[in-house]
Write a protein that holds these residues in place. Sequence first.
Motif, PDB file in Angstrom:
ATOM      1  N   GLN A  88       0.831  -1.205   0.000  1.00  0.00           N
ATOM      2  CA  GLN A  88       0.000   0.000   0.000  1.00  0.00           C
ATOM      3  C   GLN A  88       0.864   1.253   0.000  1.00  0.00           C
ATOM      4  O   GLN A  88       1.989   1.254   0.483  1.00  0.00           O
ATOM      5  CB  GLN A  88      -0.949   0.037   1.202  1.00  0.00           C
ATOM      6  CG  GLN A  88      -0.273   0.108   2.549  1.00  0.00           C
ATOM      7  CD  GLN A  88      -1.279   0.360   3.668  1.00  0.00           C
ATOM      8  OE1 GLN A  88      -1.921   1.410   3.728  1.00  0.00           O
ATOM      9  NE2 GLN A  88      -1.409  -0.622   4.544  1.00  0.00           N
ATOM     10  N   TYR A  89       0.342   2.291  -0.595  1.00  0.00           N
ATOM     11  CA  TYR A  89       0.910   3.638  -0.542  1.00  0.00           C
ATOM     12  C   TYR A  89      -0.161   4.572  -1.084  1.00  0.00           C
ATOM     13  O   TYR A  89      -1.268   4.129  -1.436  1.00  0.00           O
ATOM     14  CB  TYR A  89       2.227   3.747  -1.333  1.00  0.00           C
ATOM     15  CG  TYR A  89       2.146   3.378  -2.797  1.00  0.00           C
ATOM     16  CD1 TYR A  89       1.816   4.324  -3.770  1.00  0.00           C
ATOM     17  CD2 TYR A  89       2.417   2.080  -3.230  1.00  0.00           C
ATOM     18  CE1 TYR A  89       1.748   3.993  -5.120  1.00  0.00           C
ATOM     19  CE2 TYR A  89       2.347   1.736  -4.573  1.00  0.00           C
ATOM     20  CZ  TYR A  89       2.011   2.700  -5.508  1.00  0.00           C
ATOM     21  OH  TYR A  89       1.953   2.363  -6.836  1.00  0.00           O
ATOM     22  N   GLU A  90       0.139   5.857  -1.130  1.00  0.00           N
ATOM     23  CA  GLU A  90      -0.814   6.829  -1.662  1.00  0.00           C
ATOM     24  C   GLU A  90      -0.232   7.502  -2.904  1.00  0.00           C
ATOM     25  O   GLU A  90       0.981   7.685  -3.004  1.00  0.00           O
ATOM     26  CB  GLU A  90      -1.129   7.900  -0.607  1.00  0.00           C
ATOM     27  CG  GLU A  90      -1.878   7.376   0.610  1.00  0.00           C
ATOM     28  CD  GLU A  90      -2.070   8.469   1.641  1.00  0.00           C
ATOM     29  OE1 GLU A  90      -3.190   9.021   1.720  1.00  0.00           O
ATOM     30  OE2 GLU A  90      -1.095   8.783   2.356  1.00  0.00           O
ATOM     31  N   VAL A  91      -1.112   7.850  -3.824  1.00  0.00           N
ATOM     32  CA  VAL A  91      -0.746   8.578  -5.035  1.00  0.00           C
ATOM     33  C   VAL A  91      -1.503   9.896  -5.056  1.00  0.00           C
ATOM     34  O   VAL A  91      -2.712   9.934  -4.771  1.00  0.00           O
ATOM     35  CB  VAL A  91      -1.073   7.775  -6.302  1.00  0.00           C
ATOM     36  CG1 VAL A  91      -0.691   8.568  -7.548  1.00  0.00           C
ATOM     37  CG2 VAL A  91      -0.355   6.436  -6.296  1.00  0.00           C
ATOM     38  N   PHE A  92      -0.800  10.983  -5.386  1.00  0.00           N
ATOM     39  CA  PHE A  92      -1.440  12.299  -5.463  1.00  0.00           C
ATOM     40  C   PHE A  92      -2.052  12.465  -6.849  1.00  0.00           C
ATOM     41  O   PHE A  92      -1.336  12.553  -7.852  1.00  0.00           O
ATOM     42  CB  PHE A  92      -0.409  13.396  -5.193  1.00  0.00           C
ATOM     43  CG  PHE A  92      -1.020  14.741  -4.953  1.00  0.00           C
ATOM     44  CD1 PHE A  92      -1.705  15.008  -3.776  1.00  0.00           C
ATOM     45  CD2 PHE A  92      -0.914  15.750  -5.894  1.00  0.00           C
ATOM     46  CE1 PHE A  92      -2.268  16.258  -3.530  1.00  0.00           C
ATOM     47  CE2 PHE A  92      -1.468  16.997  -5.676  1.00  0.00           C
ATOM     48  CZ  PHE A  92      -2.154  17.244  -4.486  1.00  0.00           C
ATOM     49  N   GLN A  93      -3.401  12.501  -6.904  1.00  0.00           N
ATOM     50  CA  GLN A  93      -4.125  12.619  -8.169  1.00  0.00           C
ATOM     51  C   GLN A  93      -5.279  13.594  -8.020  1.00  0.00           C
ATOM     52  O   GLN A  93      -6.005  13.554  -7.023  1.00  0.00           O
ATOM     53  CB  GLN A  93      -4.681  11.255  -8.608  1.00  0.00           C
ATOM     54  CG  GLN A  93      -3.630  10.227  -8.962  1.00  0.00           C
ATOM     55  CD  GLN A  93      -4.236   8.895  -9.347  1.00  0.00           C
ATOM     56  OE1 GLN A  93      -5.358   8.566  -8.975  1.00  0.00           O
ATOM     57  NE2 GLN A  93      -3.483   8.103 -10.094  1.00  0.00           N
ATOM     58  N   ASP A  94      -5.413  14.475  -9.008  1.00  0.00           N
ATOM     59  CA  ASP A  94      -6.530  15.415  -9.027  1.00  0.00           C
ATOM     60  C   ASP A  94      -6.626  16.219  -7.729  1.00  0.00           C
ATOM     61  O   ASP A  94      -7.714  16.468  -7.207  1.00  0.00           O
ATOM     62  CB  ASP A  94      -7.856  14.693  -9.284  1.00  0.00           C
ATOM     63  CG  ASP A  94      -7.839  13.916 -10.603  1.00  0.00           C
ATOM     64  OD1 ASP A  94      -7.266  14.430 -11.569  1.00  0.00           O
ATOM     65  OD2 ASP A  94      -8.387  12.797 -10.629  1.00  0.00           O
ATOM     66  N   GLY A  95      -5.453  16.598  -7.199  1.00  0.00           N
ATOM     67  CA  GLY A  95      -5.417  17.462  -6.031  1.00  0.00           C
ATOM     68  C   GLY A  95      -5.629  16.783  -4.702  1.00  0.00           C
ATOM     69  O   GLY A  95      -5.764  17.457  -3.678  1.00  0.00           O
ATOM     70  N   GLU A  96      -5.639  15.445  -4.677  1.00  0.00           N
ATOM     71  CA  GLU A  96      -5.821  14.747  -3.393  1.00  0.00           C
ATOM     72  C   GLU A  96      -5.048  13.430  -3.383  1.00  0.00           C
ATOM     73  O   GLU A  96      -4.696  12.883  -4.425  1.00  0.00           O
ATOM     74  CB  GLU A  96      -7.306  14.487  -3.134  1.00  0.00           C
ATOM     75  CG  GLU A  96      -7.989  13.607  -4.157  1.00  0.00           C
ATOM     76  CD  GLU A  96      -9.471  13.411  -3.858  1.00  0.00           C
ATOM     77  OE1 GLU A  96     -10.001  14.129  -3.002  1.00  0.00           O
ATOM     78  OE2 GLU A  96     -10.074  12.539  -4.494  1.00  0.00           O
ATOM     79  N   TRP A  97      -4.810  12.960  -2.160  1.00  0.00           N
ATOM     80  CA  TRP A  97      -4.094  11.700  -1.987  1.00  0.00           C
ATOM     81  C   TRP A  97      -5.078  10.534  -2.040  1.00  0.00           C
ATOM     82  O   TRP A  97      -6.100  10.550  -1.370  1.00  0.00           O
ATOM     83  CB  TRP A  97      -3.339  11.691  -0.667  1.00  0.00           C
ATOM     84  CG  TRP A  97      -2.167  12.621  -0.650  1.00  0.00           C
ATOM     85  CD1 TRP A  97      -2.107  13.865  -0.093  1.00  0.00           C
ATOM     86  CD2 TRP A  97      -0.894  12.388  -1.245  1.00  0.00           C
ATOM     87  NE1 TRP A  97      -0.873  14.426  -0.297  1.00  0.00           N
ATOM     88  CE2 TRP A  97      -0.092  13.541  -1.006  1.00  0.00           C
ATOM     89  CE3 TRP A  97      -0.332  11.321  -1.952  1.00  0.00           C
ATOM     90  CZ2 TRP A  97       1.215  13.650  -1.440  1.00  0.00           C
ATOM     91  CZ3 TRP A  97       0.980  11.432  -2.398  1.00  0.00           C
ATOM     92  CH2 TRP A  97       1.741  12.584  -2.145  1.00  0.00           C
ATOM     93  N   LYS A  98      -4.727   9.531  -2.841  1.00  0.00           N
ATOM     94  CA  LYS A  98      -5.588   8.361  -2.989  1.00  0.00           C
ATOM     95  C   LYS A  98      -4.796   7.099  -2.655  1.00  0.00           C
ATOM     96  O   LYS A  98      -3.707   6.884  -3.178  1.00  0.00           O
ATOM     97  CB  LYS A  98      -6.130   8.277  -4.415  1.00  0.00           C
ATOM     98  CG  LYS A  98      -6.964   9.491  -4.809  1.00  0.00           C
ATOM     99  CD  LYS A  98      -7.450   9.399  -6.249  1.00  0.00           C
ATOM    100  CE  LYS A  98      -8.268  10.635  -6.619  1.00  0.00           C
ATOM    101  NZ  LYS A  98      -8.743  10.578  -8.037  1.00  0.00           N
ATOM    102  N   LYS A  99      -5.362   6.264  -1.801  1.00  0.00           N
ATOM    103  CA  LYS A  99      -4.694   5.035  -1.386  1.00  0.00           C
ATOM    104  C   LYS A  99      -4.781   3.980  -2.481  1.00  0.00           C
ATOM    105  O   LYS A  99      -5.826   3.796  -3.105  1.00  0.00           O
ATOM    106  CB  LYS A  99      -5.327   4.499  -0.097  1.00  0.00           C
ATOM    107  CG  LYS A  99      -4.674   3.226   0.437  1.00  0.00           C
ATOM    108  CD  LYS A  99      -5.355   2.779   1.719  1.00  0.00           C
ATOM    109  CE  LYS A  99      -4.770   1.471   2.231  1.00  0.00           C
ATOM    110  NZ  LYS A  99      -5.446   1.027   3.481  1.00  0.00           N
ATOM    111  N   VAL A 100      -3.677   3.292  -2.718  1.00  0.00           N
ATOM    112  CA  VAL A 100      -3.647   2.158  -3.636  1.00  0.00           C
ATOM    113  C   VAL A 100      -3.038   0.962  -2.913  1.00  0.00           C
ATOM    114  O   VAL A 100      -2.266   1.129  -1.961  1.00  0.00           O
ATOM    115  CB  VAL A 100      -2.852   2.472  -4.921  1.00  0.00           C
ATOM    116  CG1 VAL A 100      -3.532   3.562  -5.717  1.00  0.00           C
ATOM    117  CG2 VAL A 100      -1.414   2.887  -4.591  1.00  0.00           C
ATOM    118  N   VAL A 101      -3.401  -0.226  -3.332  1.00  0.00           N
ATOM    119  CA  VAL A 101      -2.889  -1.446  -2.699  1.00  0.00           C
ATOM    120  C   VAL A 101      -2.304  -2.371  -3.761  1.00  0.00           C
ATOM    121  O   VAL A 101      -2.771  -2.403  -4.908  1.00  0.00           O
ATOM    122  CB  VAL A 101      -3.986  -2.182  -1.900  1.00  0.00           C
ATOM    123  CG1 VAL A 101      -4.493  -1.312  -0.756  1.00  0.00           C
ATOM    124  CG2 VAL A 101      -5.141  -2.593  -2.802  1.00  0.00           C
TER     125      VAL A 101
END
Length: 230
Positions: free
Chosen positions: A203-216
């Motif tokens: 898991q980590y987060e990606v900054f997309q469209d102005g916000e952080w989104k969690k991915v697994v």
Amino acid sequence: MIEAREPIIVEFPLRGEWLSPNTPGTTIPSHGTDQLGTRYAYDFIQVDWKRTGWPAYGVSLLQYLLFGVSLNDYYCWGQDVYAPCDGIVIQAEDGYEERARTNLFSDISNAYKNAHYFDPKKDDVQSVAGNYIIMKCNDNVYAACVHLQTGSIQVTVGQDVKKGEVIGRVGHSGNSFAPHLHFQLMDSSDIATANGLPCAFEQYEVFQDGEWKKVVNAIPTNKDRIRFGS
């Protein structure tokens, strides 16, 4: 070679925000070669996302080109590196001196020499890897953290290490163009002969469209602004 194999899932080995300029999420082999177990390897750096070109250092481009950059001016130099899995330390090589400054032309020359003339049968792996740690995660799965800061390795051979434990710091030792963490999984503890193994992060987060989104269970690309543990 092993493209059909499912990626092995490990924990992200850093904390904070990072960019992976060389990643199997964009190109395979990620470093242009299968040698030294690097087929699916990652490089991680920290950058200034607000400056043009996302520089990894706190000085001007002109200063970098003319005079080089002190290691202290790189954002990631000295950042903690964490164990990506529970495992046993198989190798822990320290004491390889870092160059005090980066220099565009000498670093390119050094990288070219190592890429084209390194002979694993007679050359010292440390001349490429610098200071490094190899952990055994599972049967035939070994994790390598490479180019570590001189004197930063905090584990010893034979030590049991838990996932998330600090094991060293990001450095600029060996065949390093600039301070960064080189991370890879391999099918052997011998970097000189190992095959790379595909790897994803649990898991980590990606900054997309102005916000952080969690991915697994994901693999970052070379454009992703990612963070973990912050």
